[in-house]
Design an enzyme around this catalytic site. Structure first.
Site, PDB file in Angstrom:
ATOM      1  N   ASP A 123     -42.572  12.310 -30.256  1.00  0.00           N
ATOM      2  CA  ASP A 123     -42.680  11.800 -28.880  1.00  0.00           C
ATOM      3  C   ASP A 123     -41.343  11.725 -28.147  1.00  0.00           C
ATOM      4  O   ASP A 123     -41.205  11.008 -27.166  1.00  0.00           O
ATOM      5  CB  ASP A 123     -43.329  10.416 -28.886  1.00  0.00           C
ATOM      6  CG  ASP A 123     -42.487   9.371 -29.581  1.00  0.00           C
ATOM      7  OD1 ASP A 123     -41.570   9.741 -30.338  1.00  0.00           O
ATOM      8  OD2 ASP A 123     -42.748   8.172 -29.385  1.00  0.00           O
ATOM      9  N   GLU A 124     -40.361  12.483 -28.597  1.00  0.00           N
ATOM     10  CA  GLU A 124     -39.034  12.409 -27.972  1.00  0.00           C
ATOM     11  C   GLU A 124     -38.335  13.759 -28.068  1.00  0.00           C
ATOM     12  O   GLU A 124     -38.445  14.449 -29.089  1.00  0.00           O
ATOM     13  CB  GLU A 124     -38.192  11.331 -28.671  1.00  0.00           C
ATOM     14  CG  GLU A 124     -36.813  11.148 -28.079  1.00  0.00           C
ATOM     15  CD  GLU A 124     -36.028  10.046 -28.798  1.00  0.00           C
ATOM     16  OE1 GLU A 124     -34.952   9.693 -28.293  1.00  0.00           O
ATOM     17  OE2 GLU A 124     -36.480   9.585 -29.861  1.00  0.00           O
ATOM     18  N   MET A 173     -41.774   9.539 -24.590  1.00  0.00           N
ATOM     19  CA  MET A 173     -43.097   9.116 -24.183  1.00  0.00           C
ATOM     20  C   MET A 173     -43.198   7.600 -24.267  1.00  0.00           C
ATOM     21  O   MET A 173     -42.523   6.959 -25.066  1.00  0.00           O
ATOM     22  CB  MET A 173     -44.158   9.775 -25.057  1.00  0.00           C
ATOM     23  CG  MET A 173     -44.136  11.302 -25.003  1.00  0.00           C
ATOM     24  SD  MET A 173     -44.261  11.974 -23.335  1.00  0.00           S
ATOM     25  CE  MET A 173     -45.874  11.395 -22.840  1.00  0.00           C
TER      26      MET A 173
END
Length: 393
Positions: A93-94, A1
């Site tokens: 976020d990954e 993200m």
């Protein structure tokens, strides 16, 4: 993200769009995230807030909302799992996805990447950057290559050329200290690494050397592992002022125990080991651990263990940061039945009831009385600071 935390804040509050946004407010803390607008002023994550405010005084500094970030993260991971056969979440976020065998369904990998990006944007109003490559480490590098909103593909035939021009610092696992160590022997590029055989690197630097040579050759055989489990849950806070006030420190432990207990119950896990972390005024730190007689996810049991660890410390100087961690996990289902404990059963039911209320009405919708006192004191402190500012004091 792309700049995940600050992008969520900007998506939720359109007034923040285009503004430099930093996650972190305390002048004694550090920035946990910075928007791309803030990065133009040189602000980076882990930078002291004091320094960030000097670089960009007009930036918007926010406290951060981890529960909201986790909520959006869950939506994103669900989108990925609906499109990709094997997904490994690496952080909030990954994630990595093994898309072997999807050619007949989606066509070339770039088609799948574009669809993934489009669905995430449609569902969350957030952008992401995607890297496509033969293995995980190259895919990670590619995902950072053209942020924000990028799509970078490294095909097998292009790997040698791509690596030939790659700075060593771009290889995950080659940090600043390792780079400095390599610089002292004249190694600053991938070709420098490849100029010496793997045996040389293994003999001189052991596993690190073999790892470096493998990555310089584009080798990474680590698989995408779905359902990767966390090894611990933790929470910590940098205090507004250094303190020796044990009552204040214990209230922070309560707030942290609430967060950790709820996270453990959400994961369906219990921990055997409770760890207390303390950082002092001079930035020195200590950790103390206590192993319980049986695994727990009960807030009061976590709190009691942390408080006993705190009580055993003399605190030679004021405390700057305090935190709790719970580790040595056991699955809830795996816990052996023990003699019934009425008090423990009540505590479990109370925790579960509070979790349900918070899930429905928000994390601050219900608080234990002691935590509510801490919240009230924090609000009064903020109002006092605001009044002093308005009066020019």
């Amino acid at each position: 993200m792309d700049a995940f935390f600050t992008s969520v804040e900007q998506a939720d509050d359109p007034r923040l769009q285009g503004q430099p946004v930093v996650i972190g407010q305390s002048l004694r803390g550090v920035a946990s995230a910075a928007s791309y607008e803030a990065r133009k002023y040189g602000i980076r994550s882990a930078m002291p807030i004091v320094q960030a405010k000097k670089l960009c005084p007009h930036a918007v500094f926010l406290p951060g909302r981890m529960s909201r970030y986790r909520e959006i993260s869950g939506k994103i991971m669900n989108i990925m799992r609906a499109l990709c056969p094997v997904v490994e979440q690496a952080s909030v976020d990954e994630a990595y996805a093994d898309i072997s065998g999807t050619l007949r369904i989606f066509g070339p990998p770039e088609n799948l990447a574009r669809r993934l990006k489009a669905e995430i944007l449609s569902d969350t109003n957030l952008t992401c950057s995607v890297g496509i490559a033969p293995n995980k480490f190259l895919a990670k590098i590619a995902s950072d290559w053209d942020k924000p909103g990028g799509l970078t593909s490294i095909r097998p035939a292009d790997v040698p050329t791509f690596l030939h021009e790659l700075p060593l610092g771009k290889i995950p696992g080659v940090g600043k200290h390792f780079q400095e160590e390599l610089r002292r022997i004249g190694v600053t590029t991938v070709p420098h690494v490849l100029a010496r055989p793997r045996a040389y690197w293994s003999e001189t630097m052991g596993k690190r050397g073999a790892f470096l040579h493998d990555r310089a050759c584009g080798i990474d055989d680590s698989p995408v592992v779905p359902g990767h489990d966390p090894k611990s849950c933790s929470a910590e806070n940098t205090l507004e002022r250094d303190t020796l006030d044990r009552t204040l420190l214990e209230r922070w432990l309560l707030i942290q125990a609430e967060r950790i207990g709820r996270e453990l119950r959400g994961l369906g896990k219990k921990g055997l080991t409770v760890t207390l972390k303390i950082k002092f005024k001079d930035f020195s730190s200590i950790t103390r651990s206590r192993t319980l007689t049986r695994p727990t996810d009960i807030t009061t049991e976590i709190l009691e263990a942390a408080r006993k660890l705190l009580a055993a410390e003399k605190l030679p100087q004021p405390v700057r940061l305090i935190g709790i961690g719970v580790s040595n996990f056991r699955f809830v289902q795996a816990e052996l039945p023990l003699m019934p404990d009425a008090n423990r059963k009540r505590s479990q039911k109370l925790d579960q009831a509070m979790d349900r209320i918070r899930d429905k009405f928000g994390s601050t919708s219900i608080l234990r009385a002691e935590a509510a006192v801490r919240e009230t004191e924090a609000i009064e402190d903020l109002l006092s600071q605001k009044n002093r500012t308005l009066n020019g004091q």
